[in-house]
Scaffold this active site. Structure first.
Site, PDB file in Angstrom:
ATOM      1  N   ASP A  95       0.855  -1.175   0.000  1.00  0.00           N
ATOM      2  CA  ASP A  95       0.000   0.000   0.000  1.00  0.00           C
ATOM      3  C   ASP A  95       0.897   1.233   0.000  1.00  0.00           C
ATOM      4  OD1 ASP A  95      -2.196   1.755   0.510  1.00  0.00           O
ATOM      5  OD2 ASP A  95      -3.203   0.139   1.595  1.00  0.00           O
ATOM      6  N   ASP A 196      -2.781   4.868  -2.227  1.00  0.00           N
ATOM      7  CA  ASP A 196      -3.683   5.593  -1.334  1.00  0.00           C
ATOM      8  C   ASP A 196      -3.948   7.028  -1.806  1.00  0.00           C
ATOM      9  OD1 ASP A 196      -4.902   5.543   1.445  1.00  0.00           O
ATOM     10  OD2 ASP A 196      -3.609   7.302   1.636  1.00  0.00           O
ATOM     11  N   GLU A 253      -6.694   4.202  -5.205  1.00  0.00           N
ATOM     12  CA  GLU A 253      -7.810   4.808  -4.504  1.00  0.00           C
ATOM     13  C   GLU A 253      -7.883   6.224  -5.063  1.00  0.00           C
ATOM     14  OE1 GLU A 253      -9.327   5.618   0.030  1.00  0.00           O
ATOM     15  OE2 GLU A 253      -7.418   6.384  -0.628  1.00  0.00           O
ATOM     16  N   HIS A 325     -10.943  -1.698   4.542  1.00  0.00           N
ATOM     17  CA  HIS A 325     -10.656  -1.267   5.915  1.00  0.00           C
ATOM     18  C   HIS A 325     -11.277   0.082   6.269  1.00  0.00           C
ATOM     19  CE1 HIS A 325      -7.936   0.754   3.282  1.00  0.00           C
ATOM     20  NE2 HIS A 325      -7.635   1.598   4.251  1.00  0.00           N
ATOM     21  N   ASP A 326     -11.907   0.739   5.302  1.00  0.00           N
ATOM     22  CA  ASP A 326     -12.550   2.028   5.571  1.00  0.00           C
ATOM     23  C   ASP A 326     -14.073   1.911   5.610  1.00  0.00           C
ATOM     24  OD1 ASP A 326     -10.130   3.422   5.607  1.00  0.00           O
ATOM     25  OD2 ASP A 326     -10.209   3.805   3.445  1.00  0.00           O
TER      26      ASP A 326
HETATM   27  C1  NOJ Z   1      -7.449   6.261   2.540  1.00  0.00           C
HETATM   28  C2  NOJ Z   1      -7.170   5.074   3.401  1.00  0.00           C
HETATM   29  O1  NOJ Z   1      -7.850   3.971   2.873  1.00  0.00           O
HETATM   30  C3  NOJ Z   1      -7.606   5.446   4.781  1.00  0.00           C
HETATM   31  O2  NOJ Z   1      -7.609   4.344   5.652  1.00  0.00           O
HETATM   32  C4  NOJ Z   1      -6.712   6.544   5.271  1.00  0.00           C
HETATM   33  O3  NOJ Z   1      -7.188   7.018   6.507  1.00  0.00           O
HETATM   34  C5  NOJ Z   1      -6.661   7.722   4.290  1.00  0.00           C
HETATM   35  N1  NOJ Z   1      -6.579   7.316   2.936  1.00  0.00           N
HETATM   36  C6  NOJ Z   1      -5.476   8.601   4.581  1.00  0.00           C
HETATM   37  O4  NOJ Z   1      -4.289   7.963   4.193  1.00  0.00           O
END
Ligand code: NOJ
Ligand code: CA
Length: 553
Positions: A95, A196, A253, A325-326
């Site tokens: 990541d 990310d 992402e 995970h979010d």
């Molecule tokens: C996206 C990530 O998936 C998340 O977990 C993170 O808090 C933010 N980006 C900041 O890096």
């Protein structure tokens, strides 16, 4: 590019498997579970960040890109993981957090220590205005996006937590250092990266204040940092000088990329191999706001998923997923509590798993782990949840109401420990886990589901094996056409590659539904014993099937 992944499994290392009893998952834990992943026919593992980090945002705040965080192990452990995965024909995706670092990163420490240092310009420092920050942008985690440097009185930008200062991509030396670091991991043999928050790397350079959008006087600054014009140059440079020469697989992402622009982002000469689309996983939220979650009707979800697929198929290869995970757990998001059964969860699985693109599974999704029954704010760890709770309180909510508001959507729902067996702490750790273990672990754990003839884990194994089998290419790249759209609660589509056709049908309701199905051979069904379909067919509540159609085109 290397082969596109068929089935990717996301590991959140902190919660996957702890081998030294400190309550925190580690790389040796991932190695110890590789056979479990092989049995799930996984070909690629995405590791959420494992680099050195003070863990304010659980590794999304990196203090050294070139070191493994001691909680997780050592660089030797990572090398061993890459090698052991390779033995099982699995690739590793790391990541990459390139929008910001931790405020404990040497670059940032140096930038703060000596304002004249070249590292000052690796970040975004600006003078304040009228005794306040340079503008009124709000950070994604709440409050001003600027933090004051007490020594010089200047402010630095952080679009996430204040411990996550944004990197200045305008600085070529900074970019060079990042790119060299990435090459180092490719040299080590990783197969690619999840990247990310990459759509935020280009900022509008005049940093204007915006009309306030809430009583705090702040404004969402996204229009000045999300896919902001000029980002193209940074992304092409990274593609051409780093990813392409190694044939790396990359999944970004990249929030805010409109469907019309997808052909520029993915496909033959896209910046990435794939991007995640949030439209259908954030569909329960109004304007993306965490406290607005509502139940989504199957029809609404279907429209959103098909719109996404239409755009993705026209541009390249997708990355389909239900959880990460979010996100909160998918059974809580998409199913009513009474429908959150093995059949309901298996149907949710079928619904997305055979869409076009690589299929992603998030750890524990294959066990159907639900949200945790949070009872107290002290149980949470997530920086975003805690901030949201505080905002709830200051908006006048009672402690109970604020807790309820954050609990359903908290990112910690996805981060509770993986459930391995029936021993204490579900076999995750011999110590005290950093987040609580789901109380239903006895029935949900992998050990128990493995022992059952019918279980979600066993069903996921079958889904995944099907994805890897003789129709793998069809699932990855074949076309997709919606079917039976006239039925409110039928989520169905046909996939096709050359003369091969596969039909996927989900009966998303608690009552049976009769459909006139074309003739075909069932490849997978969560409830039916028969091997053939065709003609008037009564589908059971929450039945989901995948069938190879007889009539080739
Ligand atoms: C996206 C990530 O998936 C998340 O977990 C993170 O808090 C933010 N980006 C900041 O890096
Ligand atoms: Ca550990």
């Amino acid at each position: 590019m290397n082969q596109l992944p068929r089935v990717v499994y996301q590991v959140y290392p902190k919660s996957f498997m702890d081998t030294n009893g400190d309550g925190i998952g580690d790389l040796n834990g991932v190695i110890s579970k590789l056979d479990y992943l092989a049995e799930l026919s996984v070909d690629t593992i995405w590791l959420s960040p494992i680099f050195a980090s003070p863990m304010v945002d659980n590794g999304y705040d990196i203090s050294d890109y070139c070191a493994v965080s001691p909680e997780f192990g050592t660089m030797d452990d990572l090398d061993r993981l890459i090698a052991e995965a390779k033995k099982r024909n699995m690739g590793i995706l790391l990541d990459l957090v390139l929008n910001h670092t931790s405020d404990r990163h040497e670059w940032f420490k140096e930038a703060m220590r000596d304002p004249k240092s070249p590292y000052r310009d690796y970040y975004i420092f600006r003078k304040g205005i009228d005794g306040g920050p340079p503008n009124n942008w709000r950070s994604n985690f709440g409050g001003s996006a600027w933090e004051r440097d007490e020594v010089t009185g200047e402010y630095y930008l952080h679009i996430f937590a204040k411990e996550q200062p944004d990197l200045n991509w305008e600085n070529p030396a900074m970019r060079r250092e990042l790119f060299d670091m990435i090459r180092g991991y490719l040299e080590k043999g990783v197969s690619g990266f999840r990247i990310d928050a990459i759509s935020g790397i280009k900022k509008r350079q005049d940093f204007p204040s915006l009309p306030p959008d809430a009583p705090d006087g702040l404004a969402n600054g996204e229009s000045c940092w999300t896919v902001y014009p000029g980002i193209e140059a940074f992304l092409s440079e990274m593609r051409d000088s780093v990813f392409k020469p190694y044939g790396a697989y990359t999944v970004a992402e990249a929030a805010g990329v409109d469907y019309e622009r997808l052909p520029e982002f993915i496909g033959e000469n896209g910046y990435f191999s794939a991007v995640f689309d949030f439209s259908y996983t954030d569909i329960d939220l109004e304007n993306g706001l965490w406290y607005t979650s509502r139940r989504v009707e199957p029809k609404q979800l279907r429209e959103s998923v098909f719109a996404s697929q239409k755009a993705v198929c026209a541009a390249g290869c997708g990355a389909v997923y239900l959880e990460n995970h979010d996100q909160n757990r998918s059974c809580n998001k998409y199913l009513a509590p009474v429908d959150s059964t093995t059949a309901g969860k298996a149907m949710l699985g079928v619904m997305y798993f055979f869409l076009q693109g690589s299929a992603y599974i998030y750890q524990g999704q294959e066990l159907g782990i639900p949200n945790y029954p949070w009872a107290d704010i002290a149980e949470f760890d997530d920086v975003a949840t805690i901030d949201q709770y505080r905002r709830g309180l200051s908006a006048g909510l009672s402690e109970r109401a604020a807790l309820e508001a954050v609990a359903h959507r908290s990112r910690d729902n996805a981060r509770t420990p993986m459930l391995w067996d029936k021993s204490e702490c579900a076999g995750f750790s011999t110590g005290r886990p950093w987040l609580p273990v789901h109380p239903d672990f006895q029935s949900l754990c992998a050990e128990e589901q493995d022992a059952q003839d019918v279980s979600l884990l066993r069903f996921y194994r079958r889904m995944s094996a099907l994805r890897q089998g003789e129709y793998a290419k069809l699932f990855l790249t074949g076309t997709l056409a919606p079917r039976f759209e006239e039925y409110e609660n039928i989520f169905a589509y046909e996939r096709q590659l050359e003369s091969q056709r596969i039909l996927v049908v989900c009966n998303w309701q608690s009552t049976p539904q009769t459909l006139c199905l074309p003739g075909g051979r069932i490849l997978l069904d969560n409830l039916r014993e028969e091997e053939q379909i065709g003609g008037q067919t009564a589908l059971a509540p929450f039945e989901a099937l995948v069938a190879l159609l007889e009539e080739n085109l």
